[in-house]
Scaffold this active site. Structure first.
Site, PDB file in Angstrom:
ATOM      1  CB  ILE A  53      -0.954   0.202   1.353  1.00 16.00           C
ATOM      2  CG1 ILE A  53      -1.737  -1.178   1.033  1.00 16.00           C
ATOM      3  CG2 ILE A  53      -1.835   1.422   1.182  1.00 16.00           C
ATOM      4  CD1 ILE A  53      -2.608  -1.367   2.463  1.00 16.00           C
ATOM      5  CG  ASP A  96       9.457  -0.174   5.418  1.00 13.85           C
ATOM      6  OD1 ASP A  96       9.625  -1.177   6.443  1.00 13.85           O
ATOM      7  OD2 ASP A  96       8.358  -0.474   4.743  1.00 13.85           O
ATOM      8  CB  CYS A 132       3.622   1.061   9.429  1.00 12.44           C
ATOM      9  SG  CYS A 132       3.252   2.238  10.540  1.00 12.44           S
ATOM     10  N   PRO A 133       2.177  -1.651   9.511  1.00 17.18           N
ATOM     11  CG  PRO A 133       3.454  -3.671   9.981  1.00 17.18           C
ATOM     12  CD  PRO A 133       3.301  -2.411   9.074  1.00 17.18           C
ATOM     13  CB  THR A 184      -5.568   4.775   5.134  1.00 14.42           C
ATOM     14  OG1 THR A 184      -4.116   4.738   4.623  1.00 14.42           O
ATOM     15  CG2 THR A 184      -6.211   5.890   4.736  1.00 14.42           C
ATOM     16  CB  SER A 185      -1.977   1.841   8.555  1.00 15.81           C
ATOM     17  OG  SER A 185      -1.556   0.336   8.792  1.00 15.81           O
ATOM     18  NE  ARG A 186      -5.255  -3.673  10.990  1.00 15.98           N
ATOM     19  CZ  ARG A 186      -5.792  -3.608   9.725  1.00 15.98           C
ATOM     20  NH1 ARG A 186      -6.255  -2.652   9.218  1.00 15.98           N
ATOM     21  NH2 ARG A 186      -5.881  -4.919   9.291  1.00 15.98           N
ATOM     22  CG  ASP A 188     -10.633   4.483   6.121  1.00 15.54           C
ATOM     23  OD1 ASP A 188     -11.695   5.019   5.923  1.00 15.54           O
ATOM     24  OD2 ASP A 188     -10.257   3.311   5.904  1.00 15.54           O
ATOM     25  CD  GLU A 230     -11.375   0.387  13.073  1.00 18.90           C
ATOM     26  OE1 GLU A 230     -11.844  -0.538  12.314  1.00 18.90           O
ATOM     27  OE2 GLU A 230     -10.488   1.270  12.734  1.00 18.90           O
ATOM     28  CG  HIS A 272     -11.653  -0.063   8.416  1.00 19.68           C
ATOM     29  ND1 HIS A 272     -11.197  -0.445   9.760  1.00 19.68           N
ATOM     30  CD2 HIS A 272     -10.980  -0.770   7.766  1.00 19.68           C
ATOM     31  CE1 HIS A 272      -9.918  -1.249   9.450  1.00 19.68           C
ATOM     32  NE2 HIS A 272      -9.973  -1.409   8.140  1.00 19.68           N
TER      33      HIS A 272
END
Length: 332
Positions: free
Chosen positions: A155, A174, A205-206, A232-234, A258, A263, A295
């Site tokens: 992504i 990264d 990133c995760p 827009t990840s977590r 997002d 959530e 989301h």
């Protein structure tokens, strides 16, 4: 073979039903999320399919294993909601969808940037009320701005490729630099440098122990005044309480999310007739420079098609005792 789906919506049923014919699985859908209190809903299932807000902790996995479940399939890329160590101990195979449509999420991140910048959501409402004034709609040129991308997986890579067309300076962080992106002009720098130099920071990133609350009081202090942050990840990548203070002090000039830490109690539900008890999300939505979407970054026809196909193929291969053709899909 029977598969139990948790946290399902009408679109989940539609896409999985559409692509199940070649596999011939028996699909059972539950609206409720998976947790240790809902495992009793299933019977004679060899596989369970879960989503981002389901809880597959050790106790839940033990209950599933006791019921004869052999496979846990996540119909998403993230896997922070499952105890992989417990799954391995119990002999459960775990798979995910590592790359369903990177462009879907990347494009949504860009949409949030443009919306916050040019205030198209406000302009839309104004014009519908016959207000054609421009006061309060001032934006800025994307061209020449510095955009920092945290995480350059599928992504993040797609996002970098898209945004380059705006003539921005691209910084990335990264653990391993992406040579292909470097050849395209993306500069990999230490996280501190990225935070200090970026006008816009987009998180891709995760969520891990190392990245939880990556955006907090200390890291915000390093950022430019008026920085735009997009997530827009977590949700757990952002310390919500700290970000609220950053918005109040104008350290953060724009925020687009997002995803949200809490959530699971809100997203994917119609709460229009309810009184929301979450004071933090209510406070966030009170800021004129905050954009919240529920989301939906993944929510395209192409992405849902790929999610269904990849999930069903992975379950089929594991059921047959084969190795997954897409190795990144196998977690345990």
């Amino acid at each position: 073979m029977k598969i139990a789906f948790f946290s399902t919506q009408p679109y989940d049923r539609h896409f999985f039903d559409c692509y199940n014919d070649p596999f011939g699985f028996e699909l059972e859908y539950f609206d409720t999320p998976l947790n240790r209190n809902t495992t009793g809903l299933i019977s004679q299932c060899e596989a369970v399919c879960i989503f981002v807000n389901d809880h597959a902790d050790a106790a839940t996995l033990q209950q599933l294993a006791d019921k004869g479940v052999k496979i846990i399939a996540l119909r998403c890329a993230g896997f922070n909601n499952i105890d992989l160590g417990a799954a391995k101990t119990l002999g459960l195979r775990v798979c995910r969808v590592p790359a369903y449509s990177p462009e879907a999420v990347a494009e949504h991140a860009l949409a949030m940037i443009l919306t916050l910048n040019r205030k198209t959501h406000k302009a839309y409402n104004r014009v519908r009320e016959q207000n054609f004034a421009l006061n309060g709609l001032l934006g800025f040129d994307m061209h020449g701005k510095t955009i920092g991308v945290v995480g350059t997986g599928n992504i993040g890579k797609a996002f970098c490729t898209i945004v380059q067309g705006f003539g921005c300076k691209m910084l990335a962080f990264d653990l391993v630099a992406n040579r292909e992106l470097e050849q395209l002009g993306v500069e990999f720098v230490p996280l501190i440098d990225l935070l200090q130099q970026s006008d816009i920071i987009s998180l891709h990133c995760p969520l891990t122990d190392q990245t939880r609350h990556l955006v907090n009081t200390e890291t915000m202090a390093l950022m430019k005044n008026g920085v735009m942050i997009i997530n827009t990840s977590r949700g757990g990548l952002i310390d919500t309480a700290s970000v609220i203070e950053g918005l109040k002090s104008c350290k953060i000039g724009y925020l687009g999310i997002d995803v949200y830490e809490q959530e699971e109690k809100l997203f994917f539900r119609d709460l229009s007739d309810d009184i929301i008890q979450d004071d933090m999300i209510q406070r966030l939505m009170s800021f004129p420079n905050v954009l919240v979407t529920a989301h939906q970054a993944f929510f395209t026809k192409e992405a849902l098609t790929q999610i269904a196909l990849t999930t069903l193929k992975s379950i089929d291969e594991l059921h047959r005792g084969n190795n997954l053709t897409q190795k990144a899909a196998l977690l345990v």
